[in-house]
Enzyme design. Structure first.
Site, mmCIF file in Angstrom:
data_model
loop_
_atom_site.group_PDB
_atom_site.id
_atom_site.type_symbol
_atom_site.label_atom_id
_atom_site.label_comp_id
_atom_site.label_asym_id
_atom_site.label_seq_id
_atom_site.Cartn_x
_atom_site.Cartn_y
_atom_site.Cartn_z
ATOM 1 N N GLY A 97 0.816 -1.029 -0.262
ATOM 2 C CA GLY A 97 0.242 0.086 0.079
ATOM 3 C C GLY A 97 1.094 1.407 0.073
ATOM 4 O O GLY A 97 0.335 1.914 -0.039
ATOM 5 N N CYS A 98 2.390 0.787 -0.027
ATOM 6 C CA CYS A 98 3.051 2.348 -0.246
ATOM 7 C C CYS A 98 3.555 1.669 -1.198
ATOM 8 O O CYS A 98 4.352 0.914 -2.039
ATOM 9 C CB CYS A 98 3.894 2.288 0.847
ATOM 10 S SG CYS A 98 3.595 2.607 2.641
ATOM 11 N N GLU A 99 3.680 3.570 -2.392
ATOM 12 C CA GLU A 99 4.499 3.966 -3.287
ATOM 13 C C GLU A 99 5.985 3.133 -3.225
ATOM 14 O O GLU A 99 6.280 2.583 -4.202
ATOM 15 C CB GLU A 99 4.258 5.335 -4.349
ATOM 16 C CG GLU A 99 2.929 5.083 -4.401
ATOM 17 C CD GLU A 99 2.495 5.948 -5.398
ATOM 18 O OE1 GLU A 99 4.124 7.252 -5.841
ATOM 19 O OE2 GLU A 99 1.557 7.177 -5.478
ATOM 20 N N SER A 100 7.107 3.422 -2.067
ATOM 21 C CA SER A 100 8.084 3.378 -1.653
ATOM 22 C C SER A 100 7.522 1.716 -1.049
ATOM 23 O O SER A 100 7.302 1.279 -0.480
ATOM 24 C CB SER A 100 8.451 4.407 -0.995
ATOM 25 O OG SER A 100 8.448 5.688 -1.413
#
Length: 137
Positions: free
Chosen positions: A50-53
């Site tokens: 759920g994190c881009e990174s």
């Protein structure tokens, strides 16, 4: 709810910062202080989705409270994670569940810097913390 001592220090530092540049510098400095994760902890099982990174989160319960370690491949996000961790270290499950993350970042003066993707990422980290709590019960 009283703040852990490191959270109080962070709040004091960020309250005194003038403008985004100083806050960004502070974020980077706090991010550098994160306890590094071992390569063995940077596993798919510890990854927060759920994190881009890339973000990893490791948790353990100690003396009725939670201890977390986290890391990211993004410097700014490491700083935001550091701000999250200083706020949640040692909290009991109930306190952690009741935490208003947006309010904490507003107190720090960082709410405007939370782009929708960063905000979603931090909430994904918080959700992962809640999952780890449920698994431990």
């Amino acid at each position: 709810m009283s703040l852990p001592s490191q959270a109080s220090q962070a709040l004091e530092s960020f309250t005194q910062a003038r403008g985004w540049e100083q806050r960004a510098r502070l974020l980077m400095q706090w991010g550098e202080r994160l306890e590094p994760l071992a390569d063995s902890e940077k596993t798919e099982a510890n990854r927060v989705h759920g994190c881009e990174s890339l973000v990893w989160l490791v948790a353990r319960q100690q003396d009725g409270g939670w201890q977390f370690k986290a890391s990211s491949d993004a410097r700014l996000l490491r700083g935001l994670l550091a701000m999250l961790l200083v706020r949640v270290q040692g909290l009991a499950s109930g306190e952690l569940a009741a935490l208003d993350l947006r309010e904490w970042f507003t107190q720090l003066g960082l709410e405007r810097q939370l782009s929708p993707s960063r905000s979603n990422g931090l909430h994904a980290v918080l959700q992962r913390m809640a999952e780890l709590q449920r698994q431990a019960q």
